[in-house]
Design an enzyme around this catalytic site. Structure first.
Site, PDB file in Angstrom:
ATOM      1  N   ASP A   1     -35.295 -63.138 -64.744  1.00  0.00           N
ATOM      2  CA  ASP A   1     -35.074 -63.062 -62.894  1.00  0.00           C
ATOM      3  C   ASP A   1     -36.211 -64.204 -62.352  1.00  0.00           C
ATOM      4  O   ASP A   1     -35.421 -64.129 -60.961  1.00  0.00           O
ATOM      5  CB  ASP A   1     -35.482 -61.526 -62.165  1.00  0.00           C
ATOM      6  CG  ASP A   1     -36.780 -60.591 -62.638  1.00  0.00           C
ATOM      7  OD1 ASP A   1     -37.906 -61.904 -62.253  1.00  0.00           O
ATOM      8  OD2 ASP A   1     -36.692 -60.017 -61.986  1.00  0.00           O
TER       9      ASP A   1
ATOM     10  N   HIS B   1     -38.227 -63.833 -72.661  1.00  0.00           N
ATOM     11  CA  HIS B   1     -36.869 -63.356 -73.196  1.00  0.00           C
ATOM     12  C   HIS B   1     -36.001 -64.173 -72.212  1.00  0.00           C
ATOM     13  O   HIS B   1     -34.915 -63.929 -72.000  1.00  0.00           O
ATOM     14  CB  HIS B   1     -36.717 -61.988 -72.899  1.00  0.00           C
ATOM     15  CG  HIS B   1     -37.551 -61.103 -73.846  1.00  0.00           C
ATOM     16  ND1 HIS B   1     -37.624 -59.647 -73.481  1.00  0.00           N
ATOM     17  CD2 HIS B   1     -38.158 -60.222 -74.829  1.00  0.00           C
ATOM     18  CE1 HIS B   1     -38.198 -58.959 -74.765  1.00  0.00           C
ATOM     19  NE2 HIS B   1     -38.315 -59.802 -75.391  1.00  0.00           N
TER      20      HIS B   1
ATOM     21  N   PHE C   1     -34.413 -51.087 -67.433  1.00  0.00           N
ATOM     22  CA  PHE C   1     -33.331 -50.938 -68.322  1.00  0.00           C
ATOM     23  C   PHE C   1     -33.361 -49.115 -68.999  1.00  0.00           C
ATOM     24  O   PHE C   1     -32.433 -48.586 -69.112  1.00  0.00           O
ATOM     25  CB  PHE C   1     -33.585 -51.807 -70.286  1.00  0.00           C
ATOM     26  CG  PHE C   1     -32.881 -52.967 -69.818  1.00  0.00           C
ATOM     27  CD1 PHE C   1     -32.026 -52.957 -69.057  1.00  0.00           C
ATOM     28  CD2 PHE C   1     -33.325 -53.163 -71.217  1.00  0.00           C
ATOM     29  CE1 PHE C   1     -31.252 -54.378 -69.494  1.00  0.00           C
ATOM     30  CE2 PHE C   1     -32.569 -54.855 -71.027  1.00  0.00           C
ATOM     31  CZ  PHE C   1     -31.660 -55.123 -70.473  1.00  0.00           C
TER      32      PHE C   1
HETATM   33  P1  NAD Z   1     -37.922 -50.351 -69.220  1.00  0.00           P
HETATM   34  O1  NAD Z   1     -36.951 -50.546 -68.436  1.00  0.00           O
HETATM   35  O2  NAD Z   1     -37.818 -50.689 -71.109  1.00  0.00           O
HETATM   36  O3  NAD Z   1     -39.247 -50.362 -68.875  1.00  0.00           O
HETATM   37  C1  NAD Z   1     -39.335 -50.299 -67.342  1.00  0.00           C
HETATM   38  C2  NAD Z   1     -40.805 -49.791 -66.971  1.00  0.00           C
HETATM   39  O4  NAD Z   1     -41.203 -50.055 -66.035  1.00  0.00           O
HETATM   40  C3  NAD Z   1     -40.666 -47.983 -66.939  1.00  0.00           C
HETATM   41  O5  NAD Z   1     -41.073 -47.217 -68.274  1.00  0.00           O
HETATM   42  C4  NAD Z   1     -39.962 -47.416 -65.897  1.00  0.00           C
HETATM   43  O6  NAD Z   1     -40.855 -45.876 -65.793  1.00  0.00           O
HETATM   44  C5  NAD Z   1     -41.067 -48.671 -65.254  1.00  0.00           C
HETATM   45  N1  NAD Z   1     -41.162 -48.672 -63.790  1.00  0.00           N
HETATM   46  C6  NAD Z   1     -39.558 -48.737 -63.412  1.00  0.00           C
HETATM   47  N2  NAD Z   1     -39.832 -49.231 -62.154  1.00  0.00           N
HETATM   48  C7  NAD Z   1     -41.515 -48.351 -61.606  1.00  0.00           C
HETATM   49  C8  NAD Z   1     -42.153 -49.124 -60.602  1.00  0.00           C
HETATM   50  N3  NAD Z   1     -41.698 -49.272 -59.794  1.00  0.00           N
HETATM   51  N4  NAD Z   1     -43.814 -49.111 -60.565  1.00  0.00           N
HETATM   52  C9  NAD Z   1     -44.004 -48.102 -62.181  1.00  0.00           C
HETATM   53  N5  NAD Z   1     -43.325 -48.550 -62.935  1.00  0.00           N
HETATM   54  C10 NAD Z   1     -42.014 -48.560 -62.661  1.00  0.00           C
HETATM   55  O7  NAD Z   1     -38.321 -52.175 -69.173  1.00  0.00           O
HETATM   56  P2  NAD Z   1     -38.662 -53.663 -70.335  1.00  0.00           P
HETATM   57  O8  NAD Z   1     -39.984 -52.643 -71.256  1.00  0.00           O
HETATM   58  O9  NAD Z   1     -39.234 -54.568 -69.525  1.00  0.00           O
HETATM   59  O10 NAD Z   1     -37.813 -53.846 -71.935  1.00  0.00           O
HETATM   60  C11 NAD Z   1     -36.189 -54.626 -71.410  1.00  0.00           C
HETATM   61  C12 NAD Z   1     -35.895 -55.598 -71.168  1.00  0.00           C
HETATM   62  O11 NAD Z   1     -35.590 -55.424 -70.444  1.00  0.00           O
HETATM   63  C13 NAD Z   1     -37.217 -56.552 -71.326  1.00  0.00           C
HETATM   64  O12 NAD Z   1     -36.925 -56.913 -72.418  1.00  0.00           O
HETATM   65  C14 NAD Z   1     -36.481 -57.511 -70.315  1.00  0.00           C
HETATM   66  O13 NAD Z   1     -36.177 -59.018 -70.381  1.00  0.00           O
HETATM   67  C15 NAD Z   1     -34.870 -57.009 -69.760  1.00  0.00           C
HETATM   68  N6  NAD Z   1     -34.742 -56.364 -68.687  1.00  0.00           N
HETATM   69  C16 NAD Z   1     -35.299 -57.627 -67.330  1.00  0.00           C
HETATM   70  C17 NAD Z   1     -35.662 -57.029 -66.088  1.00  0.00           C
HETATM   71  C18 NAD Z   1     -35.528 -58.457 -65.477  1.00  0.00           C
HETATM   72  O14 NAD Z   1     -35.600 -59.807 -65.574  1.00  0.00           O
HETATM   73  N7  NAD Z   1     -35.696 -57.908 -63.800  1.00  0.00           N
HETATM   74  C19 NAD Z   1     -34.222 -55.558 -65.916  1.00  0.00           C
HETATM   75  C20 NAD Z   1     -34.743 -55.079 -66.841  1.00  0.00           C
HETATM   76  C21 NAD Z   1     -33.930 -55.599 -68.057  1.00  0.00           C
END
Ligand code: NAD
Length: 252
Positions: free
Chosen positions: A109, A126, A40
Site C-alpha cells: 500500500d 509482495h 485478508f
Molecule cells: P493477514 O490478513 O493474513 O493478517 C493480518 C493480521 O493482522 C490478522 O491476524 C489480524 O488479526 C491482525 N490485525 C488486523 N488489524 C489489526 C489491528 N488494528 N491491530 C492488531 N492486529 C490487527 O495479513 P498478512 O499476514 O499481511 O498476509 C496477507 C497478505 O496480503 C500479505 O502478503 C499482503 O501482501 C497482502 N495484503 C496487503 C494489504 C496492504 O497492503 N495493506 C492488505 C491486505 C492484504
C-alpha cells in the site's frame, strides 16, 4: 511471553527498544487496517469476499486479467485516501532516530514510504499496488494510464513488448523478488530486535523471517490482535490493537 495487558506490554516493548541497537520491523496488513485498508483474513477481510487470482490464471486468461483490474479499480478510493497510521508513524520515528535501518513489509500500500521511510529502506516482499508493471519486460506504468486503456479496450498490454500489464504486486504462484528476499534475510540475521506487526504469519516464505531472526539470536516481539503460529517462539507477544500499542512511540 504474552503481555498480561496493554500497559505492561507497551512498557516491556519500550525497554526492549531502548536496549536494542538494530531493530527490524516486519509488517503485515494489520498495520494498515486503521488506515481504512482491510486485511485478508479478519472477518470482513478481502478473502472473505474474493478468491485470489493466481499468477498462472492472470497470464492464461483475459477474463482473469479483466477481473483482477476491476477489483483493483474498485479499491482505488480506499488506497488513494489512506494515510499512515500510528504504527507506521511510530516506526518512522524510530527510523529517523537511527534505530531502524529498513522495514520489511508484506504490504503493497506504499504507506511506509508515505510515513517518511526512503523508498530504498522499504523492502517490499509482495510488491506495490500503487503502480503497474509489464509481466514481460518489467516496464512501469501509472495506474491512470492503465485505467484509461482498461475503459477503452479492456485490460491493457505493454506498449513496448505487448505482454499483459499487472499491478506491481507478487501474486500467489509468482516468483518472489530475489533482491528483496536477500536483503530481508541479511537484515533478519543482523538485527538484535525483530518486531512482527499485524501479520497472521501464514504466508510463506515471508513468514520465515521472524523465525530466522530468532534463530540468529535476535529478540522477537509479535504484535497482533489474534494469535499467530509463531507466538510460542516469541520473547514478547502483545495481543492488542497496533495503533494503541505503537502510538506511544510516535515521536517528532
Ligand atoms: P493477514 O490478513 O493474513 O493478517 C493480518 C493480521 O493482522 C490478522 O491476524 C489480524 O488479526 C491482525 N490485525 C488486523 N488489524 C489489526 C489491528 N488494528 N491491530 C492488531 N492486529 C490487527 O495479513 P498478512 O499476514 O499481511 O498476509 C496477507 C497478505 O496480503 C500479505 O502478503 C499482503 O501482501 C497482502 N495484503 C496487503 C494489504 C496492504 O497492503 N495493506 C492488505 C491486505 C492484504
Amino acid at each position: 511471553m504474552i503481555a498480561s495487558d496493554l500497559r505492561s506490554g507497551v512498557e516491556r516493548l519500550g525497554d526492549m527498544i531502548a536496549e536494542a541497537k538494530t531493530i527490524v520491523p516486519f509488517t503485515g496488513a494489520g498495520i494498515s487496517t486503521e488506515c481504512g485498508i482491510p486485511d485478508f483474513r479478519s472477518p470482513g477481510g478481502i478473502w472473505t469476499r474474493y478468491r485470489p487470482i493466481e499468477f498462472g490464471e492472470f497470464v492464461a486468461s483475459q477474463d482473469a486479467r479483466d477481473e483482477s483490474w476491476r477489483r483493483r479499480f474498485a479499491m482505488e478510493e480506499i488506497f488513494a485516501a489512506a494515510r499512515p497510521g500510528r504504527g507506521h508513524r511510530a516506526l518512522a520515528s524510530l527510523y529517523r532516530a537511527g534505530k531502524i535501518p529498513a522495514v520489511i513489509t508484506q504490504n503493497i500500500d506504499n504507506l511506509h514510504q508515505a510515513s517518511g521511510f526512503a523508498a530504498e529502506h522499504v523492502i517490499e516482499l509482495h510488491g506495490n499496488t500503487t503502480y503497474a508493471r509489464c509481466i514481460g519486460c518489467g516496464q512501469a506504468y501509472q495506474l491512470d494510464w492503465v485505467k484509461r486503456r482498461f475503459i477503452e479496450d479492456g485490460a491493457p498490454n505493454c506498449t513496448v513488448c505487448d505482454e499483459p500489464v499487472k499491478t506491481a504486486t507478487i501474486s500467489f504462484g509468482q516468483m518472489m523478488p530475489e533482491e528483496e528476499m536477500q536483503r530481508a534475510t541479511a537484515l533478519s540475521r543482523a538485527c538484535d530486535l525483530f518486531i512482527a506487526i499485524g501479520s497472521s504469519l501464514v504466508v510463506w516464505p515471508a513468514a520465515g523471517f521472524p523465525m530466522m531472526a530468532k534463530n540468529a539470536g535476535a529478540r522477537l516481539v509479535i504484535i497482533n490482535r489474534e494469535p499467530t503460529e509463531q507466538d510460542d517462539i516469541a520473547d514478547l507477544v502483545i495481543r492488542h490493537d497496533i495503533g494503541e500499542t505503537l502510538g506511544p512511540f510516535v515521536g517528532n
